[in-house]
Scaffold this active site. Structure first.
Site, PDB file in Angstrom:
ATOM      1  N   GLU A   1       8.253  21.701-110.718  1.00  0.00           N
ATOM      2  CA  GLU A   1       8.702  21.215-112.015  1.00  0.00           C
ATOM      3  C   GLU A   1       7.792  20.075-112.409  1.00  0.00           C
ATOM      4  OE1 GLU A   1      12.676  19.928-111.365  1.00  0.00           O
ATOM      5  OE2 GLU A   1      13.489  21.943-111.461  1.00  0.00           O
TER       6      GLU A   1
ATOM      7  N   TYR B   1      -2.184  21.939-112.974  1.00  0.00           N
ATOM      8  CA  TYR B   1      -1.458  23.136-112.561  1.00  0.00           C
ATOM      9  C   TYR B   1      -1.970  24.377-113.293  1.00  0.00           C
ATOM     10  CZ  TYR B   1       1.574  19.556-110.620  1.00  0.00           C
ATOM     11  OH  TYR B   1       2.061  18.476-109.937  1.00  0.00           O
TER      12      TYR B   1
END
Length: 151
Positions: A109, A121
């Site tokens: 998250e 990411y």
């Protein structure tokens, strides 16, 4: 050329420093020393690493490796060492550990407003699964749930 940081397993004596760094790095949801003690007590399922150079801690990361999906628990880089490749090195370490544990996926998250982490990411193959609205408090910041298939 700058020397590369050393990655090593997080050790119990590191907890005091991590507890000092957390409020600087995560002002709204810092982990306490007690939380760190609990995290380290969950080894070998929980795996943590620190990046250091010249005895100075520059970053740290953690993984929960249990089953088909491994979860990134945290990745942090001190402000003066950001954009130096340490976050990338920590993420690669987590990915390697997840693969070694037999996981098929790596999940995490990230705050919607953490653009540098989201870029890291994305560069490393994570894709958006869902959005948790107003997850991070205070501030009503959405959480992006990301996942990457592992080789």
């Amino acid at each position: 050329m700058n020397p590369a940081p050393t990655l090593r397993e997080l050790a119990w004596p590191d907890i005091a420093l991590l507890a000092e760094l957390e409020p600087v790095l995560f002002p709204d949801d810092a982990w306490s020393a007690a939380t760190w003690w609990g995290e380290l007590a969950l080894r070998p399922r929980r795996q943590y690493v620190v990046a250091e150079l010249g005895g100075q801690l520059l970053g740290y990361a953690g993984l929960d490796a249990a089953g088909e999906t491994a979860d990134v628990m945290t990745i942090a880089v001190v402000p003066q060492a950001r954009r130096s490749g340490i976050g990338e090195a920590l993420l690669h370490w987590l990915t390697h550990q997840a693969v070694a544990s037999g996981a098929a996926y790596l999940m995490l998250e990230v705050r919607e407003d953490n653009l540098s982490a989201r870029a890291l990411y994305e560069r490393n193959g994570f894709q958006l699964l869902r959005v948790r609205r107003r997850y991070y408090q205070p501030g009503d910041v959405d959480a992006f749930v990301l996942r990457r298939a592992l080789p």
